[in-house]
Motif scaffolding. Structure first.
Motif, PDB file in Angstrom:
ATOM      1  N   ALA A  10     -60.688-107.768 -16.405  1.00  0.00           N
ATOM      2  CA  ALA A  10     -61.373-107.875 -15.107  1.00  0.00           C
ATOM      3  C   ALA A  10     -60.402-107.959 -13.930  1.00  0.00           C
ATOM      4  O   ALA A  10     -60.642-108.633 -12.937  1.00  0.00           O
ATOM      5  CB  ALA A  10     -62.326-109.069 -15.103  1.00  0.00           C
ATOM      6  N   ARG A  11     -59.282-107.271 -14.066  1.00  0.00           N
ATOM      7  CA  ARG A  11     -58.303-107.148 -12.965  1.00  0.00           C
ATOM      8  C   ARG A  11     -57.414-105.940 -13.262  1.00  0.00           C
ATOM      9  O   ARG A  11     -57.403-105.434 -14.377  1.00  0.00           O
ATOM     10  CB  ARG A  11     -57.468-108.408 -12.805  1.00  0.00           C
ATOM     11  N   VAL A  12     -56.673-105.504 -12.272  1.00  0.00           N
ATOM     12  CA  VAL A  12     -55.778-104.362 -12.469  1.00  0.00           C
ATOM     13  C   VAL A  12     -54.459-104.841 -13.075  1.00  0.00           C
ATOM     14  O   VAL A  12     -54.034-105.967 -12.829  1.00  0.00           O
ATOM     15  CB  VAL A  12     -55.517-103.603 -11.141  1.00  0.00           C
ATOM     16  N   PRO A  13     -53.810-103.995 -13.872  1.00  0.00           N
ATOM     17  CA  PRO A  13     -52.550-104.413 -14.483  1.00  0.00           C
ATOM     18  C   PRO A  13     -51.379-104.445 -13.497  1.00  0.00           C
ATOM     19  O   PRO A  13     -50.415-105.174 -13.702  1.00  0.00           O
ATOM     20  CB  PRO A  13     -52.313-103.377 -15.575  1.00  0.00           C
ATOM     21  N   TYR A  14     -51.468-103.648 -12.453  1.00  0.00           N
ATOM     22  CA  TYR A  14     -50.411-103.590 -11.444  1.00  0.00           C
ATOM     23  C   TYR A  14     -51.057-103.740 -10.073  1.00  0.00           C
ATOM     24  O   TYR A  14     -51.891-102.939  -9.691  1.00  0.00           O
ATOM     25  CB  TYR A  14     -49.670-102.254 -11.488  1.00  0.00           C
ATOM     26  N   ALA A  15     -50.662-104.744  -9.332  1.00  0.00           N
ATOM     27  CA  ALA A  15     -51.248-104.979  -8.011  1.00  0.00           C
ATOM     28  C   ALA A  15     -50.172-104.832  -6.941  1.00  0.00           C
ATOM     29  O   ALA A  15     -48.985-104.886  -7.217  1.00  0.00           O
ATOM     30  CB  ALA A  15     -51.861-106.371  -7.952  1.00  0.00           C
ATOM     31  N   GLY A  16     -50.616-104.641  -5.716  1.00  0.00           N
ATOM     32  CA  GLY A  16     -49.707-104.543  -4.585  1.00  0.00           C
ATOM     33  C   GLY A  16     -50.493-104.402  -3.292  1.00  0.00           C
ATOM     34  O   GLY A  16     -51.666-104.033  -3.319  1.00  0.00           O
ATOM     35  N   LEU A  17     -49.838-104.685  -2.182  1.00  0.00           N
ATOM     36  CA  LEU A  17     -50.502-104.609  -0.885  1.00  0.00           C
ATOM     37  C   LEU A  17     -50.697-103.179  -0.404  1.00  0.00           C
ATOM     38  O   LEU A  17     -51.538-102.917   0.448  1.00  0.00           O
ATOM     39  CB  LEU A  17     -49.718-105.404   0.164  1.00  0.00           C
ATOM     40  N   ASN A  18     -49.897-102.249  -0.940  1.00  0.00           N
ATOM     41  CA  ASN A  18     -50.021-100.844  -0.540  1.00  0.00           C
ATOM     42  C   ASN A  18     -49.571 -99.968  -1.717  1.00  0.00           C
ATOM     43  O   ASN A  18     -49.152-100.478  -2.756  1.00  0.00           O
ATOM     44  CB  ASN A  18     -49.189-100.556   0.722  1.00  0.00           C
ATOM     45  N   ASP A  19     -49.682 -98.666  -1.544  1.00  0.00           N
ATOM     46  CA  ASP A  19     -49.339 -97.738  -2.629  1.00  0.00           C
ATOM     47  C   ASP A  19     -47.880 -97.885  -3.067  1.00  0.00           C
ATOM     48  O   ASP A  19     -47.578 -97.828  -4.258  1.00  0.00           O
ATOM     49  CB  ASP A  19     -49.606 -96.296  -2.214  1.00  0.00           C
ATOM     50  N   TYR A  20     -46.982 -98.061  -2.095  1.00  0.00           N
ATOM     51  CA  TYR A  20     -45.565 -98.209  -2.431  1.00  0.00           C
ATOM     52  C   TYR A  20     -45.348 -99.441  -3.321  1.00  0.00           C
ATOM     53  O   TYR A  20     -44.632 -99.370  -4.320  1.00  0.00           O
ATOM     54  CB  TYR A  20     -44.719 -98.323  -1.158  1.00  0.00           C
ATOM     55  N   ALA A  21     -45.968-100.550  -2.976  1.00  0.00           N
ATOM     56  CA  ALA A  21     -45.811-101.782  -3.751  1.00  0.00           C
ATOM     57  C   ALA A  21     -46.389-101.617  -5.161  1.00  0.00           C
ATOM     58  O   ALA A  21     -45.811-102.104  -6.134  1.00  0.00           O
ATOM     59  CB  ALA A  21     -46.477-102.953  -3.042  1.00  0.00           C
ATOM     60  N   ILE A  22     -47.513-100.927  -5.280  1.00  0.00           N
ATOM     61  CA  ILE A  22     -48.107-100.696  -6.595  1.00  0.00           C
ATOM     62  C   ILE A  22     -47.179 -99.838  -7.443  1.00  0.00           C
ATOM     63  O   ILE A  22     -46.924-100.152  -8.609  1.00  0.00           O
ATOM     64  CB  ILE A  22     -49.499-100.054  -6.464  1.00  0.00           C
ATOM     65  N   LEU A  23     -46.653 -98.750  -6.879  1.00  0.00           N
ATOM     66  CA  LEU A  23     -45.734 -97.887  -7.630  1.00  0.00           C
ATOM     67  C   LEU A  23     -44.470 -98.638  -8.036  1.00  0.00           C
ATOM     68  O   LEU A  23     -43.968 -98.470  -9.152  1.00  0.00           O
ATOM     69  CB  LEU A  23     -45.380 -96.652  -6.808  1.00  0.00           C
ATOM     70  N   ARG A  24     -43.955 -99.475  -7.156  1.00  0.00           N
ATOM     71  CA  ARG A  24     -42.776-100.282  -7.482  1.00  0.00           C
ATOM     72  C   ARG A  24     -43.090-101.228  -8.645  1.00  0.00           C
ATOM     73  O   ARG A  24     -42.297-101.369  -9.573  1.00  0.00           O
ATOM     74  CB  ARG A  24     -42.311-101.076  -6.266  1.00  0.00           C
ATOM     75  N   ASN A  25     -44.273-101.838  -8.611  1.00  0.00           N
ATOM     76  CA  ASN A  25     -44.657-102.765  -9.684  1.00  0.00           C
ATOM     77  C   ASN A  25     -44.858-102.045 -11.015  1.00  0.00           C
ATOM     78  O   ASN A  25     -44.557-102.602 -12.071  1.00  0.00           O
ATOM     79  CB  ASN A  25     -45.918-103.534  -9.299  1.00  0.00           C
ATOM     80  N   ILE A  26     -45.348-100.826 -10.977  1.00  0.00           N
ATOM     81  CA  ILE A  26     -45.497-100.046 -12.211  1.00  0.00           C
ATOM     82  C   ILE A  26     -44.132 -99.828 -12.859  1.00  0.00           C
ATOM     83  O   ILE A  26     -43.985 -99.922 -14.076  1.00  0.00           O
ATOM     84  CB  ILE A  26     -46.192 -98.702 -11.930  1.00  0.00           C
ATOM     85  N   LYS A  27     -43.121 -99.569 -12.039  1.00  0.00           N
ATOM     86  CA  LYS A  27     -41.781 -99.293 -12.568  1.00  0.00           C
ATOM     87  C   LYS A  27     -41.009-100.550 -12.941  1.00  0.00           C
ATOM     88  O   LYS A  27     -40.128-100.499 -13.796  1.00  0.00           O
ATOM     89  CB  LYS A  27     -40.979 -98.504 -11.539  1.00  0.00           C
ATOM     90  N   THR A  28     -41.329-101.689 -12.331  1.00  0.00           N
ATOM     91  CA  THR A  28     -40.475-102.870 -12.514  1.00  0.00           C
ATOM     92  C   THR A  28     -41.135-104.053 -13.221  1.00  0.00           C
ATOM     93  O   THR A  28     -40.440-104.989 -13.597  1.00  0.00           O
ATOM     94  CB  THR A  28     -39.951-103.368 -11.154  1.00  0.00           C
ATOM     95  N   THR A  29     -42.446-104.035 -13.391  1.00  0.00           N
ATOM     96  CA  THR A  29     -43.111-105.175 -14.022  1.00  0.00           C
ATOM     97  C   THR A  29     -43.915-104.732 -15.239  1.00  0.00           C
ATOM     98  O   THR A  29     -44.194-103.552 -15.412  1.00  0.00           O
ATOM     99  CB  THR A  29     -44.062-105.901 -13.046  1.00  0.00           C
ATOM    100  N   LYS A  30     -44.287-105.696 -16.037  1.00  0.00           N
ATOM    101  CA  LYS A  30     -45.150-105.433 -17.185  1.00  0.00           C
ATOM    102  C   LYS A  30     -46.452-106.196 -16.985  1.00  0.00           C
ATOM    103  O   LYS A  30     -46.450-107.315 -16.478  1.00  0.00           O
ATOM    104  CB  LYS A  30     -44.474-105.877 -18.479  1.00  0.00           C
ATOM    105  N   PRO A  31     -47.567-105.603 -17.402  1.00  0.00           N
ATOM    106  CA  PRO A  31     -48.842-106.307 -17.272  1.00  0.00           C
ATOM    107  C   PRO A  31     -48.866-107.595 -18.096  1.00  0.00           C
ATOM    108  O   PRO A  31     -48.192-107.715 -19.115  1.00  0.00           O
ATOM    109  CB  PRO A  31     -49.866-105.312 -17.819  1.00  0.00           C
ATOM    110  N   ASN A  32     -49.655-108.541 -17.639  1.00  0.00           N
ATOM    111  CA  ASN A  32     -49.837-109.802 -18.353  1.00  0.00           C
ATOM    112  C   ASN A  32     -50.946-109.614 -19.382  1.00  0.00           C
ATOM    113  O   ASN A  32     -52.088-109.362 -19.031  1.00  0.00           O
ATOM    114  CB  ASN A  32     -50.197-110.906 -17.364  1.00  0.00           C
TER     115      ASN A  32
END
Length: 75
Positions: A10-32
Protein backbone atom coordinates in the motif's frame (compact mmCIF):
# COMPACT_ATOMS: atom_id res chain seq x y z
CA UNK A 1 7.20 -5.09 -9.85
CA UNK A 2 6.20 -1.61 -8.71
CA UNK A 3 2.48 -2.34 -9.11
CA UNK A 4 2.82 -5.67 -7.30
CA UNK A 5 4.76 -3.94 -4.48
CA UNK A 6 2.03 -1.30 -4.19
CA UNK A 7 -0.67 -3.98 -4.02
CA UNK A 8 1.05 -5.76 -1.12
CA UNK A 9 2.48 -2.81 0.82
CA UNK A 10 0.00 0.00 0.00
CA UNK A 11 2.85 2.38 -0.86
CA UNK A 12 5.36 2.92 -3.66
CA UNK A 13 8.77 1.25 -3.42
CA UNK A 14 10.61 4.42 -4.46
CA UNK A 15 9.41 7.84 -3.35
CA UNK A 16 10.60 11.37 -4.04
CA UNK A 17 9.44 14.96 -4.27
CA UNK A 18 9.95 15.06 -8.04
CA UNK A 19 10.89 12.82 -10.97
CA UNK A 20 14.61 13.44 -10.48
CA UNK A 21 14.44 12.38 -6.82
CA UNK A 22 12.46 9.24 -7.70
CA UNK A 23 14.97 8.24 -10.40
CA UNK A 24 17.86 8.87 -8.00
CA UNK A 25 16.17 6.68 -5.37
CA UNK A 26 15.63 3.88 -7.89
CA UNK A 27 19.38 3.85 -8.58
CA UNK A 28 20.61 4.31 -5.01
CA UNK A 29 18.10 2.72 -2.61
CA UNK A 30 16.39 -0.60 -2.13
CA UNK A 31 12.71 -1.00 -1.28
CA UNK A 32 11.77 -1.90 2.28
CA UNK A 33 10.40 -5.45 2.27
CA UNK A 34 10.09 -5.90 6.04
CA UNK A 35 6.71 -4.31 6.83
CA UNK A 36 4.16 -6.67 5.28
CA UNK A 37 3.51 -10.34 5.82
CA UNK A 38 4.15 -11.73 2.32
CA UNK A 39 5.08 -15.18 1.09
CA UNK A 40 8.64 -16.04 0.11
CA UNK A 41 7.47 -16.43 -3.50
CA UNK A 42 5.93 -12.95 -3.53
CA UNK A 43 9.04 -11.45 -1.99
CA UNK A 44 11.29 -13.23 -4.49
CA UNK A 45 9.09 -12.06 -7.37
CA UNK A 46 9.20 -8.42 -6.25
CA UNK A 47 12.94 -8.45 -5.63
CA UNK A 48 13.57 -9.89 -9.11
CA UNK A 49 11.27 -7.35 -10.75
CA UNK A 50 12.62 -4.32 -8.89
CA UNK A 51 16.24 -4.72 -10.00
CA UNK A 52 17.39 -1.29 -11.29
CA UNK A 53 19.41 -2.83 -14.16
CA UNK A 54 16.98 -3.68 -17.01
CA UNK A 55 19.37 -6.35 -18.28
CA UNK A 56 19.08 -8.27 -14.99
CA UNK A 57 15.43 -7.85 -14.08
CA UNK A 58 12.92 -10.66 -14.30
CA UNK A 59 10.58 -8.86 -16.70
CA UNK A 60 12.66 -9.80 -19.73
CA UNK A 61 11.15 -13.30 -19.71
CA UNK A 62 7.35 -13.01 -19.77
CA UNK A 63 6.82 -16.75 -19.31
CA UNK A 64 8.88 -16.74 -16.11
CA UNK A 65 7.07 -13.64 -14.87
CA UNK A 66 3.71 -15.32 -15.41
CA UNK A 67 4.76 -18.40 -13.43
CA UNK A 68 6.14 -16.32 -10.55
CA UNK A 69 3.03 -14.14 -10.48
CA UNK A 70 0.64 -17.11 -10.47
CA UNK A 71 2.58 -18.80 -7.66
CA UNK A 72 2.82 -15.57 -5.64
CA UNK A 73 -0.89 -14.73 -5.75
CA UNK A 74 -2.10 -18.28 -5.19
CA UNK A 75 -0.50 -18.65 -1.74
Amino acid sequence: GVVFYQMLYARVPYAGLNDYAILRNIKTTKPNYSDANVSEEALDFMQRCLVPDPQKELLGNKYTVTLYFIRAISL
